[in-house]
Design a protein around this motif. Structure first.
Motif, PDB file in Angstrom:
ATOM      1  N   SER A 293       0.801  -1.223   0.000  1.00 11.57           N
ATOM      2  CA  SER A 293       0.000   0.000   0.000  1.00 11.57           C
ATOM      3  C   SER A 293       0.831   1.269   0.000  1.00 11.57           C
ATOM      4  N   TRP A 294       2.058   1.203   0.540  1.00 13.54           N
ATOM      5  CA  TRP A 294       2.882   2.407   0.675  1.00 13.54           C
ATOM      6  C   TRP A 294       4.111   2.377  -0.236  1.00 13.54           C
ATOM      7  N   ALA A 295       4.044   1.597  -1.304  1.00 16.45           N
ATOM      8  CA  ALA A 295       5.173   1.518  -2.240  1.00 16.45           C
ATOM      9  C   ALA A 295       5.467   2.854  -2.901  1.00 16.45           C
ATOM     10  N   GLY A 296       4.467   3.718  -3.007  1.00 17.99           N
ATOM     11  CA  GLY A 296       4.645   4.981  -3.699  1.00 17.99           C
ATOM     12  C   GLY A 296       5.500   5.994  -2.972  1.00 17.99           C
ATOM     13  N   SER A 297       5.911   5.706  -1.728  1.00 14.45           N
ATOM     14  CA  SER A 297       6.705   6.686  -0.975  1.00 14.45           C
ATOM     15  C   SER A 297       8.202   6.548  -1.220  1.00 14.45           C
ATOM     16  N   LEU A 298       8.615   5.615  -2.063  1.00 16.32           N
ATOM     17  CA  LEU A 298      10.035   5.322  -2.233  1.00 16.32           C
ATOM     18  C   LEU A 298      10.598   5.870  -3.542  1.00 16.32           C
ATOM     19  N   SER A 299      11.876   6.251  -3.491  1.00 16.90           N
ATOM     20  CA  SER A 299      12.607   6.634  -4.696  1.00 16.90           C
ATOM     21  C   SER A 299      12.820   5.395  -5.565  1.00 16.90           C
ATOM     22  N   PRO A 300      13.179   5.573  -6.849  1.00 15.77           N
ATOM     23  CA  PRO A 300      13.365   4.398  -7.715  1.00 15.77           C
ATOM     24  C   PRO A 300      14.354   3.371  -7.171  1.00 15.77           C
ATOM     25  N   ALA A 301      15.496   3.820  -6.668  1.00 15.96           N
ATOM     26  CA  ALA A 301      16.485   2.863  -6.159  1.00 15.96           C
ATOM     27  C   ALA A 301      15.965   2.139  -4.918  1.00 15.96           C
ATOM     28  N   GLN A 302      15.302   2.886  -4.030  1.00 16.93           N
ATOM     29  CA  GLN A 302      14.743   2.261  -2.830  1.00 16.93           C
ATOM     30  C   GLN A 302      13.577   1.343  -3.175  1.00 16.93           C
ATOM     31  N   PHE A 303      12.817   1.716  -4.175  1.00 12.34           N
ATOM     32  CA  PHE A 303      11.729   0.857  -4.646  1.00 12.34           C
ATOM     33  C   PHE A 303      12.281  -0.476  -5.136  1.00 12.34           C
ATOM     34  N   GLN A 304      13.374  -0.415  -5.882  1.00 14.39           N
ATOM     35  CA  GLN A 304      13.996  -1.638  -6.373  1.00 14.39           C
ATOM     36  C   GLN A 304      14.437  -2.524  -5.215  1.00 14.39           C
TER      37      GLN A 304
END
Length: 347
Positions: free
Chosen positions: A210-221
């Protein structure tokens, strides 16, 4: 692998998760078992607090089945909560009226080694699955679920929900080794939890980030794609034919990398994503779920009809499960849900 002939005998939603495109998309709604239903509110008043209901298999089974009886959705979603996992890991969990969940001690200050795991909390949820399975119509696909590691970790680290998930993000940047150990522990319990749900009778599972949208691209990866890929890898080793839906809310353009790299069988699309972009950009043939704005469902009328028609047009020719872009809201009129189903099914 399931053959095409075998697929035709499955419930419609499960057919789509196996890659079949249907002229009328199957439909279920996230949080469909919940506060917008008077029968749910009556049961909650009788049974008491939310967490108590989650750990009451008979009550949870009844809540899971309520929207199926009322609306005939193509999918039933297990009534539970993503924070069952940290509770089973030994973190104290309770819900403050009007304020949401609280977990103690927060992992921003405490260590996992201070927790005493209680696996019996998972057993209780598995019993709910068994009770629902025994009562569910044969044409209804049964969906289990768990929170994805990043989202669960945001609560565990802060001890509560937050708007920017700052405590978890700070820990992930400042001490990635310690934060990685938390993620690994969540992965371990989540695989056990979902394995148990599948063995108890669910047909497919969904991973809610639900909170995946709070991360930068590298952190999302690092904290969304990699942990979800590991959960999928482990589950597929045990249950190779059980579909897994991944729902990284707020992923935006990163949804494509998520779809290509996690190994999920289908992706949920939130309401902020253009469905035509998603249809063009996601892997060919991958089932897609979504993505009606929950507020359009509340609005009803022309706004709702237009949104429904746009989504149907966007995903025509692709395996598609009609759903919301996030959970149904408590003030959603039941008549609008009925209208949605009638429009989709041509009634």
């Amino acid at each position: 692998m399931t053959t095409p002939a075998d697929t035709l005998t499955l419930p419609p939603l499960l057919q789509v998760l196996k890659g079949r495109t249907l002229s009328v998309p199957p439909v279920w709604l996230m949080r469909q078992a919940g506060r917008y239903l008077p029968e749910y509110r009556a049961l909650r008043e009788d049974k008491g607090g939310f967490l108590a209901m989650c750990y009451d298999p008979a009550a949870s089974a009844e809540i899971t089945l309520q929207p199926i009886r009322r609306f005939g959705f193509d999918g039933a979603i297990l009534f539970s909560d993503i924070l069952i996992v940290p509770h089973a890991m030994g973190q104290n969990l309770w819900f403050e009226t009007g304020e949401g969940p609280r977990l103690a001690p927060p992992l921003a200050k405490a260590d996992l080694s201070s927790f005493t795991p209680d696996p019996s909390r998972l057993e209780t949820i598995w019993e709910t699955v068994r009770q629902v399975r025994a009562q569910l119509p044969a044409e209804t696909t049964f969906l289990g679920f768990a929170g994805s590691p990043w989202t669960v970790a945001t609560y565990m680290v802060a001890g509560a929900g937050s708007k920017d998930h700052g405590a978890a993000r700070r820990l992930a940047y400042g001490d990635p080794v310690r934060f990685g150990a938390i993620i690994d522990a969540i992965i371990e319990t989540t695989v056990t939890y979902l394995d148990g749900q599948i063995r108890a009778g669910v047909d497919a599972v969904q991973l809610f980030d639900s909170w995946a949208g709070s991360l930068s691209p590298a952190q999302f990866q690092r904290w969304v794609i990699a942990p979800n890929a590991e959960i999928v890898r482990r589950l597929k080793a045990i249950h190779p034919h059980t579909p897994i839906i991944g729902f990284p809310k707020g992923a935006g353009a990163k949804l494509v990398d998520y779809a290509e790299q996690t190994g999920v069988d289908a992706v949920g699309v939130d309401e902020t994503i253009d469905p035509f972009w998603a249809a063009r950009s996601l892997p060919a043939g991958m089932p897609v779920q979504g993505n009606l704005d929950p507020l359009a469902l509340i609005a009803g009328g022309e706004a709702l009809d237009s949104a429904i028609d746009t989504i149907i047009a966007a995903f025509a020719g692709r395996p598609h499960i009609f759903n919301l872009g996030h959970g149904i809201l408590p003030d959603t009129p039941i008549a609008h849900v009925e209208h949605l189903l009638a429009r989709l099914r041509g009634a």
